[in-house]
Scaffold this motif. Structure first.
Motif, PDB file in Angstrom:
ATOM      1  N   CYS A 104      10.901  49.150  47.159  1.00 37.64           N
ATOM      2  CA  CYS A 104      11.973  48.522  46.397  1.00 37.64           C
ATOM      3  C   CYS A 104      11.671  47.041  46.190  1.00 37.64           C
ATOM      4  O   CYS A 104      10.658  46.530  46.665  1.00 37.64           O
ATOM      5  CB  CYS A 104      13.307  48.687  47.114  1.00 37.64           C
ATOM      6  N   GLY A 105      12.549  46.365  45.505  1.00 39.82           N
ATOM      7  CA  GLY A 105      12.378  44.931  45.319  1.00 39.82           C
ATOM      8  C   GLY A 105      13.280  44.420  44.217  1.00 39.82           C
ATOM      9  O   GLY A 105      14.007  45.181  43.576  1.00 39.82           O
ATOM     10  N   MET A 106      13.229  43.102  44.015  1.00 35.03           N
ATOM     11  CA  MET A 106      13.975  42.482  42.914  1.00 35.03           C
ATOM     12  C   MET A 106      13.089  42.546  41.673  1.00 35.03           C
ATOM     13  O   MET A 106      11.893  42.230  41.752  1.00 35.03           O
ATOM     14  CB  MET A 106      14.305  41.020  43.234  1.00 35.03           C
ATOM     15  N   VAL A 107      13.658  42.960  40.564  1.00 34.69           N
ATOM     16  CA  VAL A 107      12.869  43.130  39.341  1.00 34.69           C
ATOM     17  C   VAL A 107      12.135  41.819  39.001  1.00 34.69           C
ATOM     18  O   VAL A 107      12.759  40.749  38.937  1.00 34.69           O
ATOM     19  CB  VAL A 107      13.774  43.548  38.157  1.00 34.69           C
ATOM     20  N   ASP A 108      10.812  41.933  38.809  1.00 30.67           N
ATOM     21  CA  ASP A 108       9.984  40.755  38.509  1.00 30.67           C
ATOM     22  C   ASP A 108      10.381  40.192  37.137  1.00 30.67           C
ATOM     23  O   ASP A 108      10.484  40.960  36.172  1.00 30.67           O
ATOM     24  CB  ASP A 108       8.511  41.182  38.504  1.00 30.67           C
ATOM     25  N   PRO A 109      10.607  38.871  37.021  1.00 32.55           N
ATOM     26  CA  PRO A 109      10.997  38.290  35.718  1.00 32.55           C
ATOM     27  C   PRO A 109      10.021  38.638  34.593  1.00 32.55           C
ATOM     28  O   PRO A 109      10.442  38.769  33.432  1.00 32.55           O
ATOM     29  CB  PRO A 109      10.990  36.783  35.987  1.00 32.55           C
ATOM     30  N   ASN A 110       8.745  38.823  34.921  1.00 32.62           N
ATOM     31  CA  ASN A 110       7.779  39.222  33.882  1.00 32.62           C
ATOM     32  C   ASN A 110       8.192  40.518  33.189  1.00 32.62           C
ATOM     33  O   ASN A 110       7.946  40.711  32.001  1.00 32.62           O
ATOM     34  CB  ASN A 110       6.389  39.443  34.494  1.00 32.62           C
ATOM     35  N   VAL A 111       8.778  41.435  33.945  1.00 32.04           N
ATOM     36  CA  VAL A 111       9.186  42.735  33.376  1.00 32.04           C
ATOM     37  C   VAL A 111      10.269  42.529  32.316  1.00 32.04           C
ATOM     38  O   VAL A 111      10.237  43.156  31.247  1.00 32.04           O
ATOM     39  CB  VAL A 111       9.659  43.701  34.493  1.00 32.04           C
ATOM     40  N   TYR A 112      11.198  41.614  32.582  1.00 34.12           N
ATOM     41  CA  TYR A 112      12.252  41.347  31.587  1.00 34.12           C
ATOM     42  C   TYR A 112      11.646  40.890  30.263  1.00 34.12           C
ATOM     43  O   TYR A 112      12.173  41.174  29.192  1.00 34.12           O
ATOM     44  CB  TYR A 112      13.228  40.282  32.103  1.00 34.12           C
ATOM     45  N   GLY A 113      10.497  40.183  30.367  1.00 31.76           N
ATOM     46  CA  GLY A 113       9.819  39.718  29.159  1.00 31.76           C
ATOM     47  C   GLY A 113       9.396  40.874  28.257  1.00 31.76           C
ATOM     48  O   GLY A 113       9.366  40.746  27.037  1.00 31.76           O
ATOM     49  N   PHE A 114       9.078  42.009  28.853  1.00 28.92           N
ATOM     50  CA  PHE A 114       8.631  43.165  28.049  1.00 28.92           C
ATOM     51  C   PHE A 114       9.790  43.881  27.351  1.00 28.92           C
ATOM     52  O   PHE A 114       9.571  44.671  26.451  1.00 28.92           O
ATOM     53  CB  PHE A 114       7.890  44.173  28.945  1.00 28.92           C
ATOM     54  N   VAL A 115      11.031  43.662  27.824  1.00 26.89           N
ATOM     55  CA  VAL A 115      12.151  44.429  27.255  1.00 26.89           C
ATOM     56  C   VAL A 115      13.205  43.542  26.599  1.00 26.89           C
ATOM     57  O   VAL A 115      14.304  43.997  26.291  1.00 26.89           O
ATOM     58  CB  VAL A 115      12.834  45.302  28.340  1.00 26.89           C
ATOM     59  N   ASP A 116      12.839  42.266  26.411  1.00 21.14           N
ATOM     60  CA  ASP A 116      13.770  41.375  25.728  1.00 21.14           C
ATOM     61  C   ASP A 116      15.061  41.117  26.490  1.00 21.14           C
ATOM     62  O   ASP A 116      16.130  41.041  25.900  1.00 21.14           O
ATOM     63  CB  ASP A 116      14.105  41.976  24.348  1.00 21.14           C
ATOM     64  N   TYR A 117      14.963  41.055  27.802  1.00 23.85           N
ATOM     65  CA  TYR A 117      16.111  40.623  28.610  1.00 23.85           C
ATOM     66  C   TYR A 117      15.860  39.145  28.936  1.00 23.85           C
ATOM     67  O   TYR A 117      14.703  38.750  29.120  1.00 23.85           O
ATOM     68  CB  TYR A 117      16.175  41.400  29.938  1.00 23.85           C
ATOM     69  N   ASP A 118      16.921  38.386  29.042  1.00 21.82           N
ATOM     70  CA  ASP A 118      16.761  36.964  29.354  1.00 21.82           C
ATOM     71  C   ASP A 118      16.695  36.768  30.868  1.00 21.82           C
ATOM     72  O   ASP A 118      17.714  36.849  31.574  1.00 21.82           O
ATOM     73  CB  ASP A 118      17.952  36.199  28.757  1.00 21.82           C
ATOM     74  N   ALA A 119      15.470  36.476  31.357  1.00 24.79           N
ATOM     75  CA  ALA A 119      15.246  36.389  32.805  1.00 24.79           C
ATOM     76  C   ALA A 119      16.013  35.231  33.436  1.00 24.79           C
ATOM     77  O   ALA A 119      16.210  35.196  34.654  1.00 24.79           O
ATOM     78  CB  ALA A 119      13.761  36.261  33.097  1.00 24.79           C
ATOM     79  N   THR A 120      16.480  34.290  32.624  1.00 24.04           N
ATOM     80  CA  THR A 120      17.242  33.182  33.215  1.00 24.04           C
ATOM     81  C   THR A 120      18.711  33.564  33.394  1.00 24.04           C
ATOM     82  O   THR A 120      19.465  32.879  34.074  1.00 24.04           O
ATOM     83  CB  THR A 120      17.171  31.919  32.325  1.00 24.04           C
ATOM     84  N   LYS A 121      19.105  34.652  32.746  1.00 23.19           N
ATOM     85  CA  LYS A 121      20.533  35.024  32.820  1.00 23.19           C
ATOM     86  C   LYS A 121      20.797  36.231  33.704  1.00 23.19           C
ATOM     87  O   LYS A 121      21.874  36.397  34.254  1.00 23.19           O
ATOM     88  CB  LYS A 121      21.038  35.346  31.397  1.00 23.19           C
ATOM     89  N   VAL A 122      19.818  37.152  33.782  1.00 26.35           N
ATOM     90  CA  VAL A 122      20.093  38.386  34.533  1.00 26.35           C
ATOM     91  C   VAL A 122      19.178  38.484  35.751  1.00 26.35           C
ATOM     92  O   VAL A 122      18.132  37.846  35.822  1.00 26.35           O
ATOM     93  CB  VAL A 122      19.901  39.653  33.666  1.00 26.35           C
ATOM     94  N   SER A 123      19.627  39.296  36.683  1.00 26.05           N
ATOM     95  CA  SER A 123      18.763  39.627  37.823  1.00 26.05           C
ATOM     96  C   SER A 123      19.061  41.067  38.204  1.00 26.05           C
ATOM     97  O   SER A 123      20.076  41.638  37.788  1.00 26.05           O
ATOM     98  CB  SER A 123      19.039  38.693  38.996  1.00 26.05           C
ATOM     99  N   GLY A 124      18.152  41.649  38.989  1.00 23.54           N
ATOM    100  CA  GLY A 124      18.387  43.052  39.330  1.00 23.54           C
ATOM    101  C   GLY A 124      17.434  43.538  40.390  1.00 23.54           C
ATOM    102  O   GLY A 124      16.503  42.832  40.784  1.00 23.54           O
ATOM    103  N   PHE A 125      17.696  44.748  40.855  1.00 25.56           N
ATOM    104  CA  PHE A 125      16.784  45.340  41.828  1.00 25.56           C
ATOM    105  C   PHE A 125      16.367  46.729  41.372  1.00 25.56           C
ATOM    106  O   PHE A 125      17.000  47.334  40.488  1.00 25.56           O
ATOM    107  CB  PHE A 125      17.388  45.372  43.233  1.00 25.56           C
ATOM    108  N   ALA A 126      15.266  47.208  41.959  1.00 26.89           N
ATOM    109  CA  ALA A 126      14.772  48.544  41.641  1.00 26.89           C
ATOM    110  C   ALA A 126      14.288  49.186  42.927  1.00 26.89           C
ATOM    111  O   ALA A 126      13.986  48.494  43.904  1.00 26.89           O
ATOM    112  CB  ALA A 126      13.627  48.453  40.638  1.00 26.89           C
ATOM    113  N   PHE A 127      14.244  50.505  42.897  1.00 25.48           N
ATOM    114  CA  PHE A 127      13.700  51.212  44.065  1.00 25.48           C
ATOM    115  C   PHE A 127      13.141  52.550  43.599  1.00 25.48           C
ATOM    116  O   PHE A 127      13.477  53.031  42.502  1.00 25.48           O
ATOM    117  CB  PHE A 127      14.778  51.421  45.144  1.00 25.48           C
ATOM    118  N   GLY A 128      12.258  53.111  44.405  1.00 29.93           N
ATOM    119  CA  GLY A 128      11.700  54.422  44.046  1.00 29.93           C
ATOM    120  C   GLY A 128      11.400  55.196  45.312  1.00 29.93           C
ATOM    121  O   GLY A 128      10.855  54.636  46.269  1.00 29.93           O
ATOM    122  N   MET A 129      11.806  56.468  45.317  1.00 28.94           N
ATOM    123  CA  MET A 129      11.563  57.266  46.537  1.00 28.94           C
ATOM    124  C   MET A 129      10.977  58.627  46.198  1.00 28.94           C
ATOM    125  O   MET A 129      11.227  59.195  45.131  1.00 28.94           O
ATOM    126  CB  MET A 129      12.850  57.407  47.352  1.00 28.94           C
TER     127      MET A 129
END
Ligand code: DAH
Length: 407
Positions: free
Chosen positions: A352-377
């Motif tokens: 798991c982890g906090m979504v890397d700001p670089n990833v937001y760059g690929f989907v047109d999310y504003d990395a300065t405004k949003v944050s998030g986490f992801a996980f995989g099992m």
């Protein structure tokens, strides 16, 4: 219009020939219709023979048959100098009609006999069958073998496959937290499986996932080349392309890796991915969510521990460990070292982890405004722990004796 005999007034050779031609063509047509009806296997043979009799009488009956009528309407009324020509033709027509009737009779009777024989053999088989059944029931009863109180034949209903069952359970835990479900394709492009998840081309992080590539893709650009997805993380990208934050999704699905089979590895397995993106999501939210999920899956006494790790698409990243469910986190069972946690008291379960700001760059999310986490099992891994299965292969061998235990 059925054929009727015309009364002749013109006795020229041409008119006579014409009258003969019409008559013969009429009988020819009637014959064809009759024979074709008779060739129908579903028509009863009596219907066929009745039709034949009507046909014969219409043409040859002494009283008022068509042949009798032409003697009447053609020969008798012919002027003396035409009698010879008319007489010859009437005789010829009579012979022709007799030939047609005889032929028709032969064909129709043949078909009638066939229908009768078929009917007879069907009813014979039926009678034989009934006799056999009576005989069988009688002798079963006589021998006391037929116990009509026995229950009927049971049709077994299947059991949910343990992997699907576990996957549904995991998804259920997150649905209860308000997550929705997203799915993506098992055949992915390099772009979704790697590049948009911040694995650059030729980056060594790609080596951690032994990938099965689809052959013959060399003519395409790297980002468009197809492969079997190695994880469910590409669904994160597809979801963020589709919807704007807030996002809370879980993505269950099948994944593939070029791994050799053993008790804990399979080239096909399943994962459940999670993604939450919103304003002000923190690592604390991630910890609370996963701690709750592990307790819901393994029991409320289970503890969780977050261990530093690396994934290209999260920063910071962690591996989640749960306290060993076999030795209650003690590392020892029955006086000996616990084999399930290698005496450590902890079992590593997911990434798991906090979504890397670089990833937001690929989907047109504003990395300065949003944050998030992801996980995989891994679903199989969780099923193995929950149900105490000692070999991952059992999930894929289709042995009913194994599978029915999960019903
Ligand atoms: N995709 C990773 C794998 O298959 C698992 C994973 C790790 C998924 C961290 C995540 C994550 O979403 O944040 O190994």
């Amino acid at each position: 219009m059925p054929y009727t005999v015309p009364k002749l007034t013109d006795f020229s050779v041409a008119a006579l020939d014409n009258a003969v031609r019409e008559l013969l063509s009429a009988i020819q047509k009637e014959k064809e219709v009759l024979v074709s009806e008779a060739s129908e296997p579903s028509v009863a043979s009596s219907t066929k023979t009745t039709g034949l009799k009507v046909f014969r009488d219409r043409w040859l009956a002494r009283k008022n048959g068509i042949v009798t009528q032409i003697t009447e309407f053609w020969l008798k009324v012919a002027p003396p100098d035409a009698k010879r020509e008319v007489g010859q033709r009437v005789n010829a027509v009579k012979a022709e009609v007799e030939r047609y009737v005889a032929e028709t009779q032969q064909r129709v009777e043949f078909f009638a006999r066939q229908s009768a024989a078929a009917l007879e053999s069907v009813s014979r088989v039926d009678t034989d069958l009934q006799a056999l059944r009576r005989e069988a029931t009688r002798s079963e009863l006589e021998r006391g073998r037929l116990d009509i109180t026995l229950p009927g034949i049971r049709r077994p209903i299947g059991a949910e496959h343990p992997v699907i069952k576990t996957m549904n359970e995991i998804v259920g835990v997150f649905r209860n937290l308000g997550y929705s479900v997203e799915e993506g394709p098992e055949i992915e492009t390099d772009y979704y499986n790697f590049e948009a998840l911040n694995f650059p081309p030729n980056h060594p992080a790609r080596d951690t996932q032994d990938t099965l590539f689809i052959a013959g893709q060399e003519s395409k650009e790297l980002r468009d080349r197809l492969l079997l997805r190695t994880h469910t993380s590409p669904v994160q990208i597809r979801t963020m392309q589709k919807m704007k934050p807030p996002v809370r999704v879980v993505c269950p699905g099948k994944v593939h890796r070029n791994d050799a089979l053993d008790a804990t590895h399979s080239p096909i397995f399943h994962q459940v991915e999670g993604l939450a993106v919103d304003t002000n999501i923190t690592f604390c939210d991630l910890k609370g969510t996963l701690d709750h999920a592990m307790k819901a899956l393994f029991g409320s006494s289970v503890k969780t521990r977050f261990y530093p790790s690396f994934f290209p698409f999260t920063e910071p990243s962690a591996d989640v460990q749960i306290s060993c469910i076999f030795c209650d986190g003690k590392g020892k069972r029955d006086g000996a070292a616990c084999r399930n946690c290698k005496a450590s008291g902890w079992i590593e379960l997911l990434g798991c982890g906090m979504v890397d700001p670089n990833v937001y760059g690929f989907v047109d999310y504003d990395a300065t405004k949003v944050s998030g986490f992801a996980f995989g099992m891994g679903v199989e891994r969780i099923a193995i722990l929950k149900y105490g299965v000692d070999d991952i292969q059992l999930f894929f061998q289709g042995d009913v004796r194994f599978l029915e235990q999960f019903g």
